[in-house]
Structures are given as C-alpha cells and as structure tokens.
Design a protein around this motif. Structure first.
Motif, mmCIF file in Angstrom:
data_model
loop_
_atom_site.group_PDB
_atom_site.id
_atom_site.type_symbol
_atom_site.label_atom_id
_atom_site.label_comp_id
_atom_site.label_asym_id
_atom_site.label_seq_id
_atom_site.Cartn_x
_atom_site.Cartn_y
_atom_site.Cartn_z
ATOM 1 N N PRO A 74 -11.362 -11.364 -1.514
ATOM 2 C CA PRO A 74 -10.414 -10.544 -2.272
ATOM 3 C C PRO A 74 -11.141 -9.557 -3.189
ATOM 4 N N LEU A 76 -10.208 -6.271 -6.065
ATOM 5 C CA LEU A 76 -9.217 -5.514 -6.846
ATOM 6 C C LEU A 76 -9.889 -4.264 -7.385
ATOM 7 N N GLN A 127 5.817 -3.344 -0.099
ATOM 8 C CA GLN A 127 4.990 -4.550 -0.080
ATOM 9 C C GLN A 127 5.374 -5.541 -1.189
ATOM 10 N N ILE A 134 0.744 -10.373 -5.301
ATOM 11 C CA ILE A 134 0.242 -9.698 -6.496
ATOM 12 C C ILE A 134 1.371 -9.297 -7.450
ATOM 13 N N GLU A 159 1.921 -0.184 2.428
ATOM 14 C CA GLU A 159 0.933 -0.912 1.635
ATOM 15 C C GLU A 159 1.220 -0.845 0.136
ATOM 16 N N GLN A 175 -1.618 -2.942 -1.717
ATOM 17 C CA GLN A 175 -2.264 -4.110 -1.117
ATOM 18 C C GLN A 175 -2.300 -3.981 0.393
ATOM 19 N N ASN A 178 -6.702 -8.464 2.024
ATOM 20 C CA ASN A 178 -7.427 -8.958 0.842
ATOM 21 C C ASN A 178 -7.807 -7.842 -0.128
ATOM 22 N N TYR A 180 -6.699 -5.106 -2.953
ATOM 23 C CA TYR A 180 -5.668 -4.832 -3.950
ATOM 24 C C TYR A 180 -6.121 -3.679 -4.834
ATOM 25 N N PHE A 200 -3.576 -11.959 -9.364
ATOM 26 C CA PHE A 200 -4.782 -11.736 -8.561
ATOM 27 C C PHE A 200 -5.678 -12.973 -8.608
#
Length: 205
Positions: A74, A76, A127, A134, A159, A175, A178, A180, A200
């Motif tokens: 993941p 971010l 999303q 999230i 997304e 998103q 994986n 963000y 997250f």
C-alpha cells in the motif's frame, strides 16, 4: 511500520506526528533498504512537480517505489505526492511522473483565485464506500484543507473516492488497488483528515 519517504520535498514531521497520534508505527525513510522493509509507504510532497521528480531521481528511489507498488505494498500520496503518481504534469512545462496511475496534472483555468487554498468539502465519487475502504465513515460534505494550483485530470474517473469543487470538480481522494492519493493535507484537515489517515493505516495487513 509505515515508511514516510524523505526525498527532500515533503512535509514529513507533521505526517509522522499524525500517525503516531493515531497509534501507527511510522518512520521517515530515505533508503531502498528501509523502503523495502516498510509494510506501507507514504509519499508526501510540497513544491513543484519537476523539482520533486528530479529529487526522486537524484536519490535513486523511482524504481524502488515502483517495484514496491507493483508487489502490492500500500502507498499513499499526499498533495504533490498524489500528483506524482500520474503520467504527466503540465506545471511550467511538460514533465513525466511515476506513471502509477493514468492521467495528467493540469492548472486551474477559470476566474477563481489560484492557488486553491483553504477548506473545501468532499463529494463522494464512484469508488466511495461509506462502510469500507479509505473513505470509511467519512460522509458527504466533510471538509479538508487544500493548497494547490494544479489538479489531477484522471483517465479513469471510476478511481475517484471523493471529488471536491473549485469552479470544477476535481479528484480529492483516489484509489486503484493498493494505490491511494489525497490532494489535500490529511494531517492538517482536523478530524476528517485523521479519519482518512486512520483508514489507510487499518488497510495495511
């Protein structure tokens, strides 16, 4: 451990402080070894797109970041960090991004004051899930703190988790699998920002 990537273009300490306050272990990392050892990554960013990409090249972290994302870790992106995920930016020229997401970064071109600075509300996008992911427990109309002159024009609108509106609707949270991104600063966005950071952290296995 969440690795906050230090490449000379991010607001690191406030993100680290917010994660600590939420009870998540995090560390400011700047080497491939520590990035690879992290369970998740955060790519912060302030300043100009080209400068940020140049910094990532200089510290030789571009391939490392891409490899970790492709392996399913993941990640971010915050503010400029989110914009770096995309293919191309037109900020004072035309510059190549990380290409993790499809789309381009363009300047606000309307009569409203630029940069877009201050609090603005969140509008659920395709999303969005109210009870999962999230956007969990973040509801329509909650506010986040923005500072930006450029915004993402995504190739894939599905997304988008949240939009915001500043003369036009632009992605505030995105998103894909994986990956963000948050266009605003969650660490400066009071309770709403902390909920998003918490979400997250809780997505990390």
């Amino acid at each position: 451990m969440i690795g906050i990537i230090d490449y000379g273009a991010g607001n690191l300490k406030s993100v680290h402080h917010a994660l600590t306050k939420l009870g998540f272990a995090s560390e400011i990392v700047s080497t491939e070894e520590r990035i690879n050892e992290s369970k998740a990554l955060i790519l912060p960013g302030v300043g100009a797109f080209k400068d940020a990409m140049d910094n990532l090249k200089q510290v030789s972290l571009i391939n490392c970041i891409k490899e970790n994302v492709q392996a399913g870790k993941p990640i971010l992106g915050i503010c400029l960090g989110m914009q770096l995920f995309y293919e191309t930016s037109f900020e004072n020229g035309e510059w190549e991004g990380l290409g993790l997401l499809e789309g381009k970064v363009v300047r606000f071109d309307h009569e409203l004051k630029v940069p877009h600075m201050g609090w603005n509300n969140l509008i659920p996008g395709p999303q969005y899930e109210a009870d999962n992911g999230i956007g969990k427990e973040v509801t329509k109309g909650e506010y986040s703190y923005f500072v930006h002159s450029y915004y993402v024009d995504p190739e894939n609108k599905e997304e988008v988790v949240f939009y915001s509106d500043y003369g036009l609707e632009f992605p505030a949270v995105v998103q894909k699998d994986n990956i963000y991104g948050m266009q605003f600063h969650p660490e400066k966005s009071s309770e709403t920002g902390m909920k998003l950071l918490k979400n997250f952290g809780e997505l990390i296995k």
